[in-house]
Design an enzyme around this catalytic site. Sequence first.
Site, PDB file in Angstrom:
ATOM      1  CG  ASP A 110      43.128  43.243  31.991  1.00 45.15           C
ATOM      2  OD1 ASP A 110      43.436  42.717  33.073  1.00 45.15           O
ATOM      3  OD2 ASP A 110      42.997  42.600  30.940  1.00 45.15           O
TER       4      ASP A 110
ATOM      5  CG  ASP B 127      36.470  37.163  37.163  1.00 43.52           C
ATOM      6  OD1 ASP B 127      37.302  36.242  37.213  1.00 43.52           O
ATOM      7  OD2 ASP B 127      36.493  38.062  36.296  1.00 43.52           O
TER       8      ASP B 127
ATOM      9  CD  GLU C  33      41.303  41.736  26.153  1.00 45.42           C
ATOM     10  OE1 GLU C  33      42.333  41.589  26.833  1.00 45.42           O
ATOM     11  OE2 GLU C  33      40.169  41.872  26.658  1.00 45.42           O
TER      12      GLU C  33
ATOM     13  CG  HIS D 142      36.838  36.763  33.137  1.00 48.77           C
ATOM     14  ND1 HIS D 142      37.720  37.644  33.737  1.00 48.77           N
ATOM     15  CD2 HIS D 142      37.305  36.550  31.882  1.00 48.77           C
ATOM     16  CE1 HIS D 142      38.675  37.952  32.892  1.00 48.77           C
ATOM     17  NE2 HIS D 142      38.454  37.308  31.754  1.00 48.77           N
TER      18      HIS D 142
END
Length: 439
Positions: free
Chosen positions: A339, A104, A232, A101
Amino acid sequence: MHRYFERVNRISYEGRQSNNPLAFRHYNPEEIILGKKMKDHLRFAVCYWHNFCWDGTDMFGSGAFERFWQKGGDALELAKLKADVAFEFFYKLNIPFYCFHDIDVAPEGCSLKEYIYNLGVMSDILADKQAETGVKLLWGTANCFTHPRYAAGASTNPDLNIFAYASAQVCQVMQMTKKLGGENYVLWGGREGYESLLNTDLRQEREQIGRFMQMVVDYKYKIGFQGTLLIEPKPQEPTKHQYDYDVATVYGFLKQFGLENEIKVNIEANHATLAGHSFQHEVATAIALGILGSIDANRGDAQLGWDTDQFPNSVEENSLVMYEILKAGGFTTGGLNFDAKVRRQSIDIDDLFYGHIGAIDTMALSLKSAVKILVDGKLDEYVAQRYSGWNSELGRDILEGKMTLDEVAHYAETLVQEPKHRSGQQELLENLINRYIYD
């Protein structure tokens, strides 16, 4: 390259006989399987957020980790240090991709101007790190759910100015993803949903998110981004109900707004669990609808009602997932992104390696089992035989729209005998799958 993980050498394949916890037992990146290297079948990626941003905080406790790159200091300098640590980890884990992201990798700052500046600085640093290590970007995405401004959503927010802010954020991250050679761009709507219908206009919010996605597609072509756009799905958490509930729901949304040929899905195993589906169901559904893009490989907990993001460890579950993917021709721009995060009690740096190594071996062994299922062909043969009647002239005419309902009804009246019920032989097929996995 900096050496923050000094006691860990680059992880390599040592085979089934190895007892080394810092080695692969099943993942041999260069092994040729069905004419393709194992690493090219699996296309592993490590996520930035769980490994280098999460400090071990949960709903009931403060940060349990003491990561040296998360100590106080100048936010941009800490982001640079975090990049050093992350890319050494990616390189030593010996995987080809990573995902992030925006916040991040770069501090958000106190204004949109500062945010854009920080992204620019860090995009140059990440580009250098990619060149140094050979690690590539599988996908990038914008975090439009953490900041309080997004409490009521980003593209579905009732405040037009917040919609605009999210648009600016996505523009910047799409540009950054393109610059870094990202193969996909992901859209996850963590706050794109509602807490209560009492203060929600469902039609309005659906129109907003639909138009937003159309603009994202337009912008992709405007900047010349060659990657794949992905949504997603997730049914809930953090909102009570999210609009991208599952794969089938997303497909209906894409069809409504004319986007079914523009956007695919990034499927997470734990999100399938939360939606009441198996991981295989979501993958198979996406393939049937022609929208499979990429995978977030993890697992949930059937006894818990939230997103635990544990590392995948079930060969039985993932063999069937990999079978679906292989049968569909494999990944194009997508891959298997972990993830997943270590447990809050797993505070040692080495635990990051152990979690990923186990997950990588799980998926590699699952791939090998899937190949057995595919090559042997018995499962495909059974399914083909079960539906063989639809390959007749009558079956083809029905599916091609050449027969009306009453014409089919008339055909039924001409049958000499009642149609016979045939065994689905589920138990036999389950035994067959177990042989592929455990023999």
